[in-house]
Design a protein around this motif. Structure first.
Motif, PDB file in Angstrom:
ATOM      1  N   LEU A 128       0.857  -1.179   0.000  1.00  6.98           N
ATOM      2  CA  LEU A 128       0.000   0.000   0.000  1.00  6.98           C
ATOM      3  C   LEU A 128       0.897   1.234   0.000  1.00  6.98           C
ATOM      4  CD1 LEU A 128      -2.615  -1.170   2.648  1.00  6.98           C
ATOM      5  CD2 LEU A 128      -2.930  -1.079   0.171  1.00  6.98           C
ATOM      6  N   ASN A 129       0.622   2.161  -0.921  1.00  6.70           N
ATOM      7  CA  ASN A 129       1.565   3.253  -1.169  1.00  6.70           C
ATOM      8  C   ASN A 129       0.897   4.620  -1.009  1.00  6.70           C
ATOM      9  OD1 ASN A 129       4.047   4.426  -1.981  1.00  6.70           O
ATOM     10  ND2 ASN A 129       3.318   4.587  -4.097  1.00  6.70           N
ATOM     11  N   ARG A 130       0.284   4.829   0.153  1.00  2.79           N
ATOM     12  CA  ARG A 130      -0.250   6.148   0.493  1.00  2.79           C
ATOM     13  C   ARG A 130       0.239   6.513   1.902  1.00  2.79           C
ATOM     14  NH1 ARG A 130      -6.221   7.067   0.337  1.00  2.79           N
ATOM     15  NH2 ARG A 130      -5.706   9.148  -0.436  1.00  2.79           N
ATOM     16  N   PRO A 131       1.539   6.561   2.096  1.00  2.00           N
ATOM     17  CA  PRO A 131       2.057   6.760   3.464  1.00  2.00           C
ATOM     18  C   PRO A 131       1.606   8.059   4.096  1.00  2.00           C
ATOM     19  CG  PRO A 131       3.799   7.052   1.823  1.00  2.00           C
ATOM     20  CD  PRO A 131       2.625   6.471   1.105  1.00  2.00           C
ATOM     21  N   ASP A 132       1.354   9.102   3.275  1.00  3.87           N
ATOM     22  CA  ASP A 132       0.904  10.379   3.825  1.00  3.87           C
ATOM     23  C   ASP A 132      -0.515  10.297   4.369  1.00  3.87           C
ATOM     24  OD1 ASP A 132       0.196   9.947   1.106  1.00  3.87           O
ATOM     25  OD2 ASP A 132      -0.447  12.029   0.926  1.00  3.87           O
ATOM     26  N   LYS A 133      -1.266   9.268   3.943  1.00  4.00           N
ATOM     27  CA  LYS A 133      -2.630   9.035   4.424  1.00  4.00           C
ATOM     28  C   LYS A 133      -2.689   7.799   5.326  1.00  4.00           C
ATOM     29  CE  LYS A 133      -4.590  12.366   2.021  1.00  4.00           C
ATOM     30  NZ  LYS A 133      -5.266  13.523   2.668  1.00  4.00           N
ATOM     31  N   LEU A 134      -1.532   7.391   5.843  1.00  3.79           N
ATOM     32  CA  LEU A 134      -1.433   6.173   6.656  1.00  3.79           C
ATOM     33  C   LEU A 134      -1.995   4.971   5.904  1.00  3.79           C
ATOM     34  CD1 LEU A 134      -2.415   7.565  10.185  1.00  3.79           C
ATOM     35  CD2 LEU A 134      -0.131   7.297   9.207  1.00  3.79           C
ATOM     36  N   ASN A 135      -1.819   5.027   4.568  1.00  2.00           N
ATOM     37  CA  ASN A 135      -2.269   3.964   3.666  1.00  2.00           C
ATOM     38  C   ASN A 135      -3.767   3.711   3.737  1.00  2.00           C
ATOM     39  OD1 ASN A 135       0.347   3.417   2.555  1.00  2.00           O
ATOM     40  ND2 ASN A 135       0.853   2.423   4.488  1.00  2.00           N
ATOM     41  N   GLY A 136      -4.520   4.792   3.998  1.00  2.00           N
ATOM     42  CA  GLY A 136      -5.971   4.683   3.966  1.00  2.00           C
ATOM     43  C   GLY A 136      -6.447   4.222   2.602  1.00  2.00           C
ATOM     44  N   ILE A 137      -7.481   3.402   2.596  1.00  2.00           N
ATOM     45  CA  ILE A 137      -7.985   2.793   1.362  1.00  2.00           C
ATOM     46  C   ILE A 137      -9.082   3.654   0.756  1.00  2.00           C
ATOM     47  CG2 ILE A 137      -9.251   0.804   0.453  1.00  2.00           C
ATOM     48  CD1 ILE A 137      -7.747  -0.931   2.465  1.00  2.00           C
ATOM     49  N   ASP A 138      -8.891   4.062  -0.485  1.00  2.00           N
ATOM     50  CA  ASP A 138      -9.954   4.736  -1.235  1.00  2.00           C
ATOM     51  C   ASP A 138     -10.368   3.831  -2.387  1.00  2.00           C
ATOM     52  OD1 ASP A 138      -7.869   4.969  -3.016  1.00  2.00           O
ATOM     53  OD2 ASP A 138      -7.864   7.162  -3.086  1.00  2.00           O
ATOM     54  N   LEU A 139     -11.241   4.297  -3.261  1.00  2.00           N
ATOM     55  CA  LEU A 139     -11.779   3.449  -4.317  1.00  2.00           C
ATOM     56  C   LEU A 139     -10.710   3.033  -5.323  1.00  2.00           C
ATOM     57  CD1 LEU A 139     -15.236   5.177  -4.946  1.00  2.00           C
ATOM     58  CD2 LEU A 139     -14.646   3.354  -3.344  1.00  2.00           C
ATOM     59  N   ASP A 140      -9.780   3.925  -5.627  1.00  2.00           N
ATOM     60  CA  ASP A 140      -8.707   3.566  -6.552  1.00  2.00           C
ATOM     61  C   ASP A 140      -7.792   2.503  -5.939  1.00  2.00           C
ATOM     62  OD1 ASP A 140      -9.613   5.293  -8.505  1.00  2.00           O
ATOM     63  OD2 ASP A 140      -8.290   6.937  -7.914  1.00  2.00           O
ATOM     64  N   THR A 141      -7.572   2.592  -4.639  1.00  2.00           N
ATOM     65  CA  THR A 141      -6.776   1.562  -3.970  1.00  2.00           C
ATOM     66  C   THR A 141      -7.456   0.207  -4.070  1.00  2.00           C
ATOM     67  OG1 THR A 141      -5.980   3.217  -2.382  1.00  2.00           O
ATOM     68  CG2 THR A 141      -5.645   0.903  -1.820  1.00  2.00           C
ATOM     69  N   ILE A 142      -8.769   0.186  -3.907  1.00  2.00           N
ATOM     70  CA  ILE A 142      -9.523  -1.059  -4.058  1.00  2.00           C
ATOM     71  C   ILE A 142      -9.297  -1.650  -5.444  1.00  2.00           C
ATOM     72  CG2 ILE A 142     -11.871  -1.983  -4.300  1.00  2.00           C
ATOM     73  CD1 ILE A 142     -12.688  -0.186  -1.961  1.00  2.00           C
ATOM     74  N   ASP A 143      -9.412  -0.811  -6.489  1.00  2.00           N
ATOM     75  CA  ASP A 143      -9.213  -1.294  -7.853  1.00  2.00           C
ATOM     76  C   ASP A 143      -7.804  -1.842  -8.056  1.00  2.00           C
ATOM     77  OD1 ASP A 143     -11.782  -0.582  -8.496  1.00  2.00           O
ATOM     78  OD2 ASP A 143     -11.230   1.304  -9.485  1.00  2.00           O
TER      79      ASP A 143
END
Length: 276
Positions: free
Chosen positions: A29-44
């Motif tokens: 998971l590569n959103r370290p600035d968001k603590l790797n929070g999951i959004d819809l694009d991350t799901i995809d």
């Protein structure tokens, strides 16, 4: 395991980075600035990564991890709910299928190789559900785990309820799910929610990978299917699946390799996975 150069995707700015190093696939998971929070694009991107790995018969294990100081702090509501129509499409599904929020986690249980989550920092909500749908969970002792949906007046979802009920007694699960209580990685391991708490969870995970890689990739894949396929089935269905999988193992080339090496007291050299 054989070693090979690590391959890195061209777009390092992706929400999910997939790298293959020898026989191990790393999904990060590569959103370290968001603590790797999951959004819809991350799901995809997570579903796409798992779909790609499903076709790779050379890998022996998948490591799920988060970049930076956290594994995953849960669903990024602010980002995800900017497109409410897309959220609705992802949430609603037919009566005989899973929705996309569930699919993003269930898909890791369907891979024919062991999936190991490596947890540090936060493991909240959707992040805990993702970790729970891995086959093993190695965590730092001071990581913080929480079934966080209770904080928002919700119930656990995203396919987490199935592994939660397998890993935890009903009263423990209800306490964690009703309160959103935060527990340490060490406590998660004591409860059975985590596989092991370690000062270096990645090293512990790779040690397990080394052990598993000494066995036939076909029997490993069949064992995973057997365990998950019999958790809730009746006796007849359980025994039927057991017979079917064992019959497939009798015919697998890697089984012959294992048998020959075992008889000769040699280290087996397996070919690519042919099952699953």
């Amino acid at each position: 395991m054989t070693s090979a150069a690590r391959t890195t995707p061209a777009d390092a700015g992706s929400r999910v980075i997939m790298e293959i190093d020898g026989a191990v696939a790393y999904v990060t998971l590569n959103r370290p600035d968001k603590l790797n929070g999951i959004d819809l694009d991350t799901i995809d991107e997570l579903i796409a990564a798992a779909t790609t790995l499903q076709q790779n018969t050379e890998i022996r294990a998948v490591v799920l991890q988060g970049k930076g100081r956290s594994f995953c702090a849960g669903l990024d509501f602010a980002s995800a709910f900017q497109d409410k129509k897309r959220v609705a499409r992802y949430f609603f599904a037919g009566p005989r299928t899973v929705n996309r929020f569930q699919r993003v986690n269930q898909v890791w249980r369907e891979l024919p190789v062991p999936v190991i989550a490596v947890v540090q920092g936060h493991c909240y909500g959707a992040g805990l559900q993702l970790a729970s749908c891995a086959d093993f969970r190695f965590t730092t002792r001071d990581a913080t785990w929480s079934i966080l949906e209770a904080k928002w007046g919700l119930v656990p979802d995203m396919a987490g309820t199935v592994p939660f009920s397998e890993l935890l007694p009903a009263d423990v699960l209800m306490r964690l799910a009703m309160t959103g209580e935060q527990i340490s990685g060490e406590r998660a391991a004591e409860l059975g929610l985590a596989t092991e708490a370690s000062p270096d969870p990645l090293a512990a995970a790779l040690e397990l990978v080394e052990q598993i890689a000494q066995r036939s990739p076909d029997s490993v894949a069949a064992t995973k299917r057997l365990v998950y396929g019999t958790r809730r089935g009746g006796l007849r269905a359980t025994y039927r699946l057991e017979r079917r999988l064992q019959s497939a193992m009798f015919k697998a080339r890697n089984t012959a390799i294992a048998r020959k090496a075992g008889t000769a007291k040699q280290t087996p050299v397996f070919g690519p996975r042919t099952f699953g």
